[in-house]
Design an enzyme around this catalytic site. Sequence first.
Site, mmCIF file in Angstrom:
data_model
loop_
_atom_site.group_PDB
_atom_site.id
_atom_site.type_symbol
_atom_site.label_atom_id
_atom_site.label_comp_id
_atom_site.label_asym_id
_atom_site.label_seq_id
_atom_site.Cartn_x
_atom_site.Cartn_y
_atom_site.Cartn_z
ATOM 1 N N SER A 141 0.859 -1.176 0.000
ATOM 2 C CA SER A 141 0.000 0.000 0.000
ATOM 3 C C SER A 141 0.897 1.229 0.000
ATOM 4 O O SER A 141 1.780 1.360 -0.839
ATOM 5 C CB SER A 141 -0.937 -0.044 1.213
ATOM 6 O OG SER A 141 -1.719 1.117 1.311
ATOM 7 N N TYR A 155 -5.044 8.583 -6.187
ATOM 8 C CA TYR A 155 -4.110 7.577 -5.673
ATOM 9 C C TYR A 155 -4.430 7.222 -4.226
ATOM 10 O O TYR A 155 -4.507 6.037 -3.866
ATOM 11 C CB TYR A 155 -2.685 8.113 -5.792
ATOM 12 C CG TYR A 155 -1.622 7.173 -5.246
ATOM 13 C CD1 TYR A 155 -1.263 6.028 -5.953
ATOM 14 C CD2 TYR A 155 -0.991 7.432 -4.033
ATOM 15 C CE1 TYR A 155 -0.290 5.163 -5.459
ATOM 16 C CE2 TYR A 155 -0.022 6.575 -3.533
ATOM 17 C CZ TYR A 155 0.322 5.450 -4.249
ATOM 18 O OH TYR A 155 1.281 4.600 -3.756
ATOM 19 N N LYS A 159 -5.627 3.646 -2.501
ATOM 20 C CA LYS A 159 -4.900 2.994 -1.417
ATOM 21 C C LYS A 159 -5.752 2.887 -0.152
ATOM 22 O O LYS A 159 -5.655 1.899 0.584
ATOM 23 C CB LYS A 159 -3.600 3.742 -1.130
ATOM 24 C CG LYS A 159 -2.576 3.639 -2.257
ATOM 25 C CD LYS A 159 -2.179 2.204 -2.539
ATOM 26 C CE LYS A 159 -1.021 2.120 -3.528
ATOM 27 N NZ LYS A 159 -0.633 0.717 -3.818
#
Length: 282
Positions: A141, A155, A159
């Site tokens: 991660s 993004y 995650k």
Amino acid sequence: MTHAPDSSVILITGTSSGIGLHAAIAAARAGHTVVATMRNLEGARALRDAATDAEVSLDIRRLDVTEPHAATDAVAGTIDRHGRLDALINNAGSGRLGTIENSTVDDVRAVMEVNFFGVVALTRAALPLLRGSTGRLITVSSVGGAIGQPFNEAYCAAKFAVEGFMESLAPVAATAGVSVTVVEPGAVTSSFVANVGRDLNQSGLANDPYAAALEAYLARAASSFGSAQSARSAGEIVAALLDGDRPPFRVQTSEAARQFVAAKLADLDGGVVQRMTATWLA
């Protein structure tokens, strides 16, 4: 490729560079049989050179995690050749620097496809084999999976989704003998950073009304990556999770990453994180 009949078989995604490359080499050096995958085999030279230098063998294969049936094909191919699967390391990922007003919904979807749905697909395909081997599911991660960061909305959203998915899955998988771990690197020196930051002027991100905030953020990012952890160090930490005691659910790869994530985990009302990230844009 030859390997001992009882050696552990590891499938790793995103091994053309960075953390994935070094995790693959470190895992092979530790005696594991490594199926190292990447989106484009034309980018395999660095991995092949690293394997030659380390005097290890790798089973290098193409795998684009966004393609239909790619996950099931990758797992089936691993079983056909090696007969088992003991661990999956979800490492493939891509970033996008930008705020939503200067992006499209399709831009966000593309980031989610690689960073989240690719992980979901590989995990789903691998779990039946990992149950059989009481194996390990490790997903790279980011500290961006714990703390939302300016101009990284897509993004970080991906995650965050990965960490929520894995945190929910972990106790269920544990009842079948499979351990689940997410790895949270902080700033790491790799081509990933360069790929995210390229062509900013063409992307429109440098235009008003966010130009000043973006400039401040990029200056802060450049400073943080000046003292970044090496990709080799982070990759070796990922590979080390394959051996020894079952790892915890959440692992940071550096002291800086631990301190960064700790701020979020102790921040019940979100004020600490908001005040911290606001200073990046001043």
